[in-house]
Scaffold this motif. Structure first.
Motif, PDB file in Angstrom:
ATOM      1  N   PRO A 152       0.810  -1.223   0.000  1.00 18.21           N
ATOM      2  CA  PRO A 152       0.000   0.000   0.000  1.00 18.21           C
ATOM      3  C   PRO A 152       0.846   1.278   0.000  1.00 18.21           C
ATOM      4  CG  PRO A 152      -0.341  -1.255   2.029  1.00 18.21           C
ATOM      5  CD  PRO A 152       0.549  -2.055   1.152  1.00 18.21           C
ATOM      6  N   GLU A 153       2.034   1.226   0.569  1.00 18.19           N
ATOM      7  CA  GLU A 153       2.881   2.425   0.589  1.00 18.19           C
ATOM      8  C   GLU A 153       3.456   2.753  -0.792  1.00 18.19           C
ATOM      9  OE1 GLU A 153       5.393  -1.079   1.984  1.00 18.19           O
ATOM     10  OE2 GLU A 153       3.451  -0.258   2.552  1.00 18.19           O
ATOM     11  N   TRP A 154       3.374   1.800  -1.734  1.00 22.78           N
ATOM     12  CA  TRP A 154       3.844   2.040  -3.095  1.00 22.78           C
ATOM     13  C   TRP A 154       2.776   2.699  -3.973  1.00 22.78           C
ATOM     14  CZ3 TRP A 154       6.940  -2.750  -5.160  1.00 22.78           C
ATOM     15  CH2 TRP A 154       8.036  -2.991  -4.330  1.00 22.78           C
ATOM     16  N   VAL A 155       1.505   2.527  -3.614  1.00 25.48           N
ATOM     17  CA  VAL A 155       0.407   3.059  -4.426  1.00 25.48           C
ATOM     18  C   VAL A 155       0.464   4.589  -4.392  1.00 25.48           C
ATOM     19  CG1 VAL A 155      -2.101   3.182  -4.696  1.00 25.48           C
ATOM     20  CG2 VAL A 155      -1.023   1.042  -3.973  1.00 25.48           C
ATOM     21  N   GLY A 156       0.448   5.174  -5.564  1.00 20.20           N
ATOM     22  CA  GLY A 156       0.510   6.621  -5.672  1.00 20.20           C
ATOM     23  C   GLY A 156       1.927   7.157  -5.768  1.00 20.20           C
ATOM     24  N   VAL A 157       2.911   6.355  -5.377  1.00 21.74           N
ATOM     25  CA  VAL A 157       4.311   6.776  -5.450  1.00 21.74           C
ATOM     26  C   VAL A 157       4.979   6.142  -6.673  1.00 21.74           C
ATOM     27  CG1 VAL A 157       6.530   6.796  -4.246  1.00 21.74           C
ATOM     28  CG2 VAL A 157       4.419   7.024  -2.944  1.00 21.74           C
ATOM     29  N   MET A 158       4.766   4.852  -6.822  1.00 22.44           N
ATOM     30  CA  MET A 158       5.331   4.125  -7.952  1.00 22.44           C
ATOM     31  C   MET A 158       4.431   4.298  -9.177  1.00 22.44           C
ATOM     32  SD  MET A 158       8.139   2.612  -7.013  1.00 22.44           S
ATOM     33  CE  MET A 158       8.416   1.199  -8.048  1.00 22.44           C
ATOM     34  N   PRO A 159       5.001   4.141 -10.376  1.00 23.54           N
ATOM     35  CA  PRO A 159       4.169   4.299 -11.579  1.00 23.54           C
ATOM     36  C   PRO A 159       3.189   3.150 -11.803  1.00 23.54           C
ATOM     37  CG  PRO A 159       6.487   3.968 -12.171  1.00 23.54           C
ATOM     38  CD  PRO A 159       6.410   4.004 -10.695  1.00 23.54           C
ATOM     39  N   PHE A 160       3.253   2.106 -10.995  1.00 22.43           N
ATOM     40  CA  PHE A 160       2.356   0.966 -11.128  1.00 22.43           C
ATOM     41  C   PHE A 160       1.500   0.862  -9.880  1.00 22.43           C
ATOM     42  CE2 PHE A 160       6.305  -0.062 -13.381  1.00 22.43           C
ATOM     43  CZ  PHE A 160       5.803  -0.173 -14.664  1.00 22.43           C
ATOM     44  N   ALA A 161       0.257   0.432 -10.056  1.00 23.82           N
ATOM     45  CA  ALA A 161      -0.652   0.306  -8.922  1.00 23.82           C
ATOM     46  C   ALA A 161      -0.965  -1.151  -8.585  1.00 23.82           C
ATOM     47  CB  ALA A 161      -1.943   1.059  -9.199  1.00 23.82           C
ATOM     48  N   SER A 162      -0.378  -2.087  -9.342  1.00 29.78           N
ATOM     49  CA  SER A 162      -0.620  -3.499  -9.063  1.00 29.78           C
ATOM     50  C   SER A 162       0.545  -4.324  -9.604  1.00 29.78           C
ATOM     51  CB  SER A 162      -1.927  -3.967  -9.708  1.00 29.78           C
ATOM     52  OG  SER A 162      -1.790  -3.976 -11.111  1.00 29.78           O
ATOM     53  N   TRP A 163       0.630  -5.558  -9.104  1.00 27.96           N
ATOM     54  CA  TRP A 163       1.674  -6.458  -9.589  1.00 27.96           C
ATOM     55  C   TRP A 163       1.445  -6.829 -11.038  1.00 27.96           C
ATOM     56  CZ3 TRP A 163       5.881  -6.372  -7.070  1.00 27.96           C
ATOM     57  CH2 TRP A 163       5.925  -6.326  -5.686  1.00 27.96           C
ATOM     58  N   SER A 164       0.177  -6.911 -11.447  1.00 25.30           N
ATOM     59  CA  SER A 164      -0.106  -7.304 -12.832  1.00 25.30           C
ATOM     60  C   SER A 164       0.376  -6.237 -13.814  1.00 25.30           C
ATOM     61  CB  SER A 164      -1.587  -7.602 -13.028  1.00 25.30           C
ATOM     62  OG  SER A 164      -2.359  -6.461 -12.739  1.00 25.30           O
ATOM     63  N   ILE A 213      14.417   3.039  -5.750  1.00 30.05           N
ATOM     64  CA  ILE A 213      15.358   3.638  -4.804  1.00 30.05           C
ATOM     65  C   ILE A 213      15.125   5.144  -4.738  1.00 30.05           C
ATOM     66  CG2 ILE A 213      17.800   4.040  -4.313  1.00 30.05           C
ATOM     67  CD1 ILE A 213      18.343   1.402  -5.843  1.00 30.05           C
ATOM     68  N   VAL A 214      14.928   5.759  -5.890  1.00 31.93           N
ATOM     69  CA  VAL A 214      14.714   7.200  -5.947  1.00 31.93           C
ATOM     70  C   VAL A 214      13.336   7.567  -5.384  1.00 31.93           C
ATOM     71  CG1 VAL A 214      14.455   9.152  -7.525  1.00 31.93           C
ATOM     72  CG2 VAL A 214      16.272   7.492  -7.891  1.00 31.93           C
ATOM     73  N   LEU A 215      12.296   6.855  -5.799  1.00 32.05           N
ATOM     74  CA  LEU A 215      10.935   7.222  -5.397  1.00 32.05           C
ATOM     75  C   LEU A 215      10.600   6.844  -3.960  1.00 32.05           C
ATOM     76  CD1 LEU A 215       8.893   6.334  -8.610  1.00 32.05           C
ATOM     77  CD2 LEU A 215       9.664   8.575  -7.837  1.00 32.05           C
ATOM     78  N   LEU A 216      11.072   5.675  -3.524  1.00 26.13           N
ATOM     79  CA  LEU A 216      10.715   5.190  -2.196  1.00 26.13           C
ATOM     80  C   LEU A 216      11.819   5.403  -1.163  1.00 26.13           C
ATOM     81  CD1 LEU A 216       9.079   1.834  -3.301  1.00 26.13           C
ATOM     82  CD2 LEU A 216       7.898   3.920  -2.603  1.00 26.13           C
ATOM     83  N   GLY A 217      13.042   5.563  -1.645  1.00 26.93           N
ATOM     84  CA  GLY A 217      14.155   5.751  -0.723  1.00 26.93           C
ATOM     85  C   GLY A 217      14.616   4.470  -0.058  1.00 26.93           C
ATOM     86  N   ASP A 218      14.202   3.330  -0.555  1.00 30.55           N
ATOM     87  CA  ASP A 218      14.574   2.040   0.033  1.00 30.55           C
ATOM     88  C   ASP A 218      15.240   1.148  -0.998  1.00 30.55           C
ATOM     89  OD1 ASP A 218      13.590   2.463   2.596  1.00 30.55           O
ATOM     90  OD2 ASP A 218      11.580   1.778   2.065  1.00 30.55           O
ATOM     91  N   TRP A 219      16.156   0.319  -0.511  1.00 29.74           N
ATOM     92  CA  TRP A 219      16.776  -0.723  -1.330  1.00 29.74           C
ATOM     93  C   TRP A 219      16.046  -2.020  -1.059  1.00 29.74           C
ATOM     94  CZ3 TRP A 219      20.962  -1.317  -4.644  1.00 29.74           C
ATOM     95  CH2 TRP A 219      21.699  -0.170  -4.911  1.00 29.74           C
ATOM     96  N   TYR A 220      15.831  -2.787  -2.093  1.00 30.30           N
ATOM     97  CA  TYR A 220      15.230  -4.106  -1.948  1.00 30.30           C
ATOM     98  C   TYR A 220      16.197  -5.120  -2.537  1.00 30.30           C
ATOM     99  CZ  TYR A 220      11.104  -1.410  -0.906  1.00 30.30           C
ATOM    100  OH  TYR A 220      10.234  -0.524  -0.323  1.00 30.30           O
TER     101      TYR A 220
END
Length: 141
Positions: A36-48, A96-103
């Protein structure tokens, strides 16, 4: 030989993109819920949506680069390989740029993109002879 190696690497990258994309589509395992923290920040809103992007861009793109390499279009194969490697590294840098986290998967994507860029650059700047150049030299001797 180098062109075939790069084409085989691109084919493996294409198959990997399709495998990951298909595994993300049925909403199973770790891909059940989009964070949910990715919604609205990342260019994708779902895994699909992310899976379809990966399969279209990296699956089909690497497949086209592999076909170019296997059909003796060496320069096109190397340029496409470099382009797809740069695109993969930029796509991996986006969270990394949008969320500030490394995965953890991002490290793997950066390694693959570095390998792809390095293979493409080596192919462009190497003095290898393609099959048609080698056969012309044999005929001229």
């Amino acid at each position: 030989m180098l062109t075939k190696l790069v084409a085989a690497f691109n084919l493996a990258m294409s198959l990997g993109a399709f495998f990951m994309g298909i595994s993300m589509l049925p909403f199973m395992g770790v891909f059940v819920e989009f964070p949910p923290e990715w919604v609205g920040v990342m260019p994708f809103a779902s895994w699909s949506a992310l899976a379809i992007y990966g399969m279209l861009v990296f699956g089909i793109g690497n497949a086209v680069a592999a076909v170019c390499g296997f059909t003796r279009k060496a320069r096109t194969c190397f340029v496409a390989t470099i382009s797809l490697g740069i695109l993969l590294s930029l796509s991996a840098a986006l969270p990394i740029v949008l969320l500030g986290d490394w995965y953890l998967p991002l490290v793997f994507f950066f390694v693959l993109s570095f390998m792809q860029i390095a293979l493409g650059l080596y192919g462009i700047f190497s003095k290898h002879k393609t099959g048609s150049q080698a056969s012309k030299e044999i005929l001229n001797q």
